[in-house]
Design an enzyme around this catalytic site. Structure first.
Site, PDB file in Angstrom:
ATOM      1  CD  GLU A 188      38.933  43.842  40.132  1.00  0.00           C
ATOM      2  OE1 GLU A 188      39.081  44.477  39.066  1.00  0.00           O
ATOM      3  OE2 GLU A 188      37.983  44.047  40.908  1.00  0.00           O
ATOM      4  NE  ARG A 215      42.669  47.870  43.947  1.00  0.00           N
ATOM      5  CZ  ARG A 215      42.652  49.138  43.547  1.00  0.00           C
ATOM      6  NH1 ARG A 215      43.743  49.868  43.589  1.00  0.00           N
ATOM      7  NH2 ARG A 215      41.528  49.685  43.111  1.00  0.00           N
ATOM      8  NE  ARG A 221      41.144  53.429  46.638  1.00  0.00           N
ATOM      9  CZ  ARG A 221      41.388  52.912  45.461  1.00  0.00           C
ATOM     10  NH1 ARG A 221      41.061  51.683  45.188  1.00  0.00           N
ATOM     11  NH2 ARG A 221      41.980  53.644  44.539  1.00  0.00           N
ATOM     12  N   GLY A 223      40.755  37.173  28.543  1.00  0.00           N
ATOM     13  CA  GLY A 223      40.711  38.533  29.068  1.00  0.00           C
ATOM     14  C   GLY A 223      41.946  39.276  28.592  1.00  0.00           C
ATOM     15  CG  HIS A 276      36.806  54.413  45.154  1.00  0.00           C
ATOM     16  ND1 HIS A 276      36.657  55.769  45.258  1.00  0.00           N
ATOM     17  CD2 HIS A 276      38.071  54.207  44.737  1.00  0.00           C
ATOM     18  CE1 HIS A 276      37.785  56.348  44.897  1.00  0.00           C
ATOM     19  NE2 HIS A 276      38.661  55.428  44.579  1.00  0.00           N
ATOM     20  N   GLY A 305      45.904  40.633  31.171  1.00  0.00           N
ATOM     21  CA  GLY A 305      45.813  39.709  30.037  1.00  0.00           C
ATOM     22  C   GLY A 305      46.623  40.179  28.839  1.00  0.00           C
TER      23      GLY A 305
END
Lengths: 637, 245
Positions: free
Chosen positions: A425, A435, A330, A40, A266, A45
Site C-alpha cells: 500500500e 482499488r 466501492r 514494515g 469503503h 514487508g
C-alpha cells in the site's frame, strides 16, 4: 528530473517474463555480503524479508510493533483474488487485468497490472503450501466467492479473516528465516529518516520506542513496506498506529509521491457513534454478496426497519444498477450511500447510515449458511452496536479505508531514489484511482514474494556499493534533524493534546478533501491546513521526555507529518480537474452522477517532488498509455 | 455514566509499580474500553501527567495487541472478545474497575499495562511454520484438504497471539498458544513433513521461556478472544507422544 517508468518493451503478456530474463542475478555466494533493510513487516514487508532471506541476503527487518503479526494487514477480511478459473466461469489473467484496470478507472499502468494478475495465482499456491487454511469444498478443493467489481468467482478466502491467515503465513516464513539467522528482526523501532549517500539509499535512522534512542543502520538497499496513509483523516478503518511518517520522510529525501489524492472510501463500515470514536470498523464488502442495501422511501422515516413494508423500501443500488446491483465497485456504493443520507433518507440516530439487510438471504439459504459465511462479521457488528444482524438489518456508512496513492515507483518498484524500493500500500503502483476488493492482499504479496526479490537482485547486481559507516556525516545530519524536531515538539508545552489536533485536522480533510470534492472546498482546505499546522507547533502539549517510552511523542511526530501530507492531498485533488475512481470532483460528473474522466488532459500519474519546507512541491506527470484495455466510461448498469 | 479506575502504573520493568485511582466521569456506554482510557489519558496530558501506556492497534479484535486484566478477567467481562471489543455498556454506573497488565514471568512489564510478549515469537521461530520456500510449490488444488480438516485447522489458526491464555492460567502456561499452531499444522497435509520436529521444538522453546505446564483448568479456553478449544491441547499432547514414540 524525468520520470522513467522502465516498462519493458514487447507484448503485454511477455513483458514480465522477458524482463525477468534480462535482469541481472547475484551469485548465491555473494548474496550474504549484501545487507537489505526492510521497513514494515505486514504482508508486503514480511513476504519480501522472508523471500530475500531465503535467497541468502542479509536482511534487517524493522517494525514499530512488538511482532510482525500485529501489522494491519491482519485486519483484511474478505479475500484475495487470483484468476485460477477453478470456478470454470470464464476467468483468465487477462480478465483480472482488465477488471483491475477498469475498476481503477484507467489510471493505472497496464504493464504493472498485467504482471500483478499474472503472478497472483502463485500467491495462492504459496499460501496453501504455508498451511493457510483457505475455505475448501467437500471434495477438498479450494472454494471461491465473488466480490465487488467482478462477475466471476475468483476470490479465495479464509472465513472473514483472510488477511490474518495470509499475514500469519508470511510471518511464519519470516520467523523461519529469523531462526535461520538470515533475517534479523528489530521490534518496536520506528523509522524516522532515510539516509541517502551519493544519490543512493544507504540506510535508515530508527527510534527505539522503548528507550527513545536513535539507531543508525546501513545497507545496500532499503525497502519501505509501511502501508497507507488513511489515518490522515483521523477516523478511518486503519489501525491506530498506521502512519505515513516513513514514506513522508523518504519523500522529503527525494522520493516522489504519486497520486496522493486517490483515497478510497469503503462503503460498508459501522457508523460513528459519538465524539469519543477513535477509529471506524469495516465490515467486509463480501457482505454485499448476500446483503441488500436499502433506505426507506420516505424521508426521515423513523419506524423500525422491520415495520417498514417491502413496497416502502428503496433498494437503490438494485434500482440504479440492475446488472451489478449491490456488487457495484466501492466508490459507486459509497457515493450513492452518501447521496441518500445527504438527501435525508439516512437511518439511525445520526441519519448517517443505510441498511444492509440479510433477511432475504437468511430466508433463502438458512441462518446456518449465512453464519458460516459471515459469522465473525455478524458477531463483530453485534459486539460494537449491541444489535443482532440476524434479526435486524445492519446500519452501514462509508469510511476512509485504503490509499491507492503512495510513493511513486517504476516497473521495478524502485522509487526516484536509487536503491529505495516501495512495496504494498505504501507505493502507488497498481490500483489506479480505485482499488477493487480482494486486491490489496494480492498486491502486497505479489510485490513481496514474486516481484521485489527479482528487481532488488537486479539492482544489487547492477550497482557498485562503497562501504558506508553509520558515522558518515549523512547519518549524523539525519540524526540531528530528528533530535531537533523531537526537542521542538517537547518544548512547546501548549494546551491541546495531539489527538485533539488530529481529530480537528481529520475533520477538515473529511469535509473538504473527502468523498465529494470541489474546487472551492479544496481551496478552503489549502488555506485552513497551514493555519492548523501552525497552531499545532505553537500549542501542542506532550508530556514525558524523549528518553522513555512516550506514546504521545510518537503520535505527535506522525500527526505533524499527516498535516504536511494532507496539504499535498488537497493540492493533488485540486489539480486533477476530473473525476476518476475514488477521486470525485462534484464539478465533473455525468448526467447520472457518475465519475466523468477527462482522458485527454488527465491520463497521467501525478508525481510530486519535494523542494524544501518553504517551497511549493513540483508536479511531474507520467503519461499513461492504454494499448490493450481501451478507456471507456465505466458502467455498472 | 461514571466509573472509578484502579490502574496499575509502573514506570519501567525495574519499577515496583502501584495502583493509582482515576475518576472517569463522562463515560458513554457506547465507548469501547480503550476509548474510555483515551479520554482518561487526554485528561492526564492536560494536567501535565504521563498518560497510561497500553498496547493497542487495530481496535477490532484481530491484531492481538491489546490485552489487560480487567477486574481479574483477561480482556474483561464477556466471552470471545479482546479488550478493544469490550464496551462500557458492560459496566454499571458507579463501578470500580481494576486494570492490570498481563502477569507472567515470561511477559515482563514494559510500562504500565504494556508487557513484552516476544517470547511467543521465539516459540514460533522454533517451528511454527512449514518450511515452504517462496516459489517451488505445487498448485493450490494439488493439495486436497477435506472440508472438516480445513475447518478444524482454521479454528486453531484463528489465534491472535494476545497472551490472554497465559495471563489467566494459574501456571502461566502457553499451552493453548502452542497447541493452536501445532494442531493447525498437524491436521493439514502441508504440515506432515515436519510434524514431529515441530511439536518437540516448540514445546522445548516454551519451557525455555519459563511458561508453566497445563493442569487442565480450561481457563484459557474461557478467556480466549477467539474461543480456541482446549481439545487442541489434547491434540498437542497426542502429537508430542506420537513424536516421542
Amino acid at each position: 528530473m524525468a520520470l522513467e517508468s522502465k516498462i519493458p518493451e514487447g507484448p503485454l503478456e511477455q513483458k514480465w517474463s522477458k524482463h525477468k530474463f534480462k535482469m541481472k542475478l547475484v551469485n548465491p555466494a555473494n548474496r550474504r555480503k549484501h545487507t537489505i533493510i526492510v521497513v514494515g513487516t505486514g504482508l508486503a514487508g514480511a513476504s519480501v524479508a522472508a523471500s530475500l532471506g531465503e535467497l541468502g541476503y542479509h536482511v534487517l527487518a524493522f517494525s514499530y510493533h512488538e511482532s510482525p503479526r500485529r501489522a494491519h494487514s491482519i485486519a483484511a477480511q474478505g479475500g484475495i483474488n487470483a484468476p485460477k478459473n477453478y470456478s470454470n466461469d470464464g476467468d483468465s489473467v487477462y480478465r483480472l487485468f482488465y477488471d483491475t484496470i477498469k475498476g481503477g478507472d484507467y489510471r493505472a499502468r497496464e504493464a504493472n497490472v498485467y504482471r500483478l494478475a499474472e503472478v497472483s495465482g502463485c500467491i495462492i499456491d504459496q499460501c496453501v503450501a504455508q498451511g493457510v487454511p483457505f475455505a475448501r469444498d467437500y471434495a477438498g478443493y479450494l472454494d471461491n466467492r465473488s466480490f465487488g467489481g467482478a462477475q466471476v468467482a475468483r476470490t479465495f478466502y479464509a472465513r472473514g479473516q483472510t488477511g490474518q491467515q495470509l499475514l500469519l503465513g508470511a510471518y511464519s516464513a519470516l520467523m523461519r528465516q529469523t531462526h535461520a539467522g538470515s533475517v534479523k528482526f528489530f521490534d518496536r523501532r520506528e523509522m524516522l529518516d532515510l539516509v541517502v549517500i551519493k544519490g543512493q539509499a544507504r540506510g535508515i535512522i530508527a527510534r527505539n520506542l522503548l528507550n527513545g534512542k536513535l539507531e543508525s543502520y546501513t545497507a545496500d538497499a532499503v525497502v519501505l513496506a509501511t502501508g497507507g496513509y488513511g489515518n490522515v483523516y483521523y477516523l478511518s478503518t486503519n489501525a491506530k498506529a498506521s502512519n505515513a511518517t516513513a514514506a513522508w520522510r523518504a519523500h522529503k529525501r527525494g522520493a516522489f509521491f504519486g497520486n496522493p489524492c486517490y483515497t478510497q472510501i469503503h462503503p460498508t463500515c459501522i457508523p460513528v457513534s459519538g465524539d469519543h470514536q477513535s477509529k471506524l470498523t469495516l465490515m467486509s464488502e463480501s457482505l454485499r454478496n448476500d446483503g441488500r442495501i436499502w433506505v426507506p422511501k420516505q424521508k426521515g422515516d423513523k419506524r423500525k426497519p422491520k415495520d417498514i413494508p417491502e413496497n416502502e423500501r428503496d433498494y437503490y443500488l438494485e434500482r440504479l444498477y440492475p446488472s451489478f446491483g449491490n456488487l457495484v465497485p466501492r466508490d459507486v456504493a459509497s457515493r450513492r450511500a452518501k447521496d441518500m443520507c445527504d438527501e435525508g433518507f439516512g437511518v439511525g440516530a445520526s441519519g448517517l447510515a443505510v441498511y444492509l439487510d440479510f433477511a432475504s438471504a437468511i430466508q433463502r439459504l438458512g441462518k446456518d449458511i449465512i453464519e458460516q459465511r459471515y459469522g465473525n462479521l455478524f458477531d463483530m457488528y453485534k459486539q460494537i452496536t449491541a444489535e443482532n444482524p440476524y434479526e435486524a438489518p445492519m446500519r452501514i456508512y462509508p469510511a476512509v479505508h485504503y490509499t491507492m496513492g503512495g510513493l511513486w515507483v517504476d516497473y521495478n518498484l524502485m522509487s526516484t531514489i536509487p536503491g529505495l524500493f516501495v512495496l504494498g500500500e505504501a507505493n502507488f503502483s497498481d490500483h489506479g484511482a480505485n482499488r477493487l476488493g480482494a486486491s490489496a492482499l494480492m498486491q502486497g504479496l505479489a510485490d513481496g514474494y514474486f516481484i521485489a526479490p527479482y528487481t532488488i537482485s537486479d539492482y544489487i547486481a547492477s550497482n557498485k556499493f562503497e562501504a558506508v559507516s553509520a558515522d558518515a556525516p549523512e547519518f549524523k545530519e539525519a540524526e540531528n534533524s530528528i533530535t531537533a524536531v523531537i526537542n521542538k515538539l517537547l518544548s512547546v508545552n501548549g494546551d491541546k493534546t495531539v489527538d485533539e489536533f488530529h481529530r480537528e485536522f481529520g475533520k477538515i480533510m473529511w469535509d473538504y478533501v473527502g468523498m465529494g470534492r470541489t474546487k472551492e472546498g479544496l481551496k478552503k482546505a489549502l488555506t485552513v491546513i497551514p493555519k492548523i499546522r501552525e497552531e499545532f507547533w505553537k500549542h501542542v502539549k506532550i508530556t514525558g521526555n524523549a528518553h522513555d517510552l512516550n506514546t504521545e511523542l510518537e503520535k505527535a511526530q506522525r500527526v505533524a507529518d499527516f498535516m504536511e501530507l494532507g496539504e499535498l492531498i488537497a493540492m493533488d485533488a485540486l489539480q486533477r480537474e476530473e473525476s476518476c475512481g475514488a477521486h470525485f470532483r462534484e464539478e465533473y460528473q455525468t448526467a447520472d452522477g457518475e465519475a466523468l474522466r477527462n482522458d485527454k488532459k488527465f491520463s497521467y500519474v501525478a508525481a510530486w517532488e519535494y523542494k524544501g519546507a518553504k517551497q511549493k512541491q513540483v508536479l511531474h506527470k507520467e503519461s499513461l498509455k492504454f494499448e490493450y484495455a481501451k478507456p471507456s466510461q465505466r458502467s455498472y448498469k | 455514566m461514571k466509573v472509578t479506575l484502579k490502574v496499575w502504573r509502573q514506570k519501567d520493568k525495574n519499577d515496583e509499580g502501584r495502583f493509582v485511582d482515576y475518576a472517569a466521569d463522562e463515560v458513554s456506554p457506547d465507548m469501547s474500553f480503550l476509548e474510555m482510557l483515551d479520554v482518561v489519558n487526554v485528561g492526564l496530558v492536560k494536567k501535565g501527567e504521563i498518560p497510561i501506556a497500553f498496547d493497542h492497534d487495530c481496535r477490532e479484535g484481530i491484531c492481538g495487541s491489546c490485552g489487560m486484566m480487567i477486574n481479574g478477567r483477561a480482556h474483561g467481562p464477556g466471552r470471545g472478545i479482546a479488550t478493544c471489543q469490550l464496551h462500557m455498556r458492560s459496566f454499571q454506573d458507579g463501578d470500580e474497575i481494576v486494570v492490570e497488565p498481563w502477569r507472567a514471568q515470561a511477559f515482563p512489564v514494559i510500562k504500565d499495562l504494556m508487557v513484552d510478549r516476544t517470547a511467543l515469537d521465539r516459540i514460533m521461530q522454533a517451528g511454527g511454520y512449514t518450511s515452504a520456500k517462496t516459489g517451488g510449490v505445487p498448485d493450490g488444488n494439488a493439495i486436497l484438504v477435506p472440508k472438516p480438516a480445513a475447518d478444524e485447522a482454521f479454528d486453531a489458526a484463528a489465534c491472535i497471539g494476545c497472551g490472554a491464555c497465559v495471563a489467566i492460567c494459574p501456571n502461566s502456561s502457553a499451552m493453548l498458544f502452542v497447541a493452536a499452531k501445532v494442531s493447525q499444522l498437524s491436521i493439514l497435509p502441508q504440515g506432515q513433513a515436519e510434524r514431529e520436529a515441530r511439536v518437540e521444538n516448540m514445546i522445548a522453546q516454551m519451557d525455555e521461556e519459563l511458561f508453566g505446564g497445563c493442569s487442565n483448568t480450561y481457563a484459557c479456553e474461557a478467556e480466549c478472544p477467539k474461543g480456541i478449544s482446549v481439545r487442541h491441547i489434547g491434540r498437542l499432547n497426542h502429537e508430542l507422544l506420537r513424536a516421542k514414540l
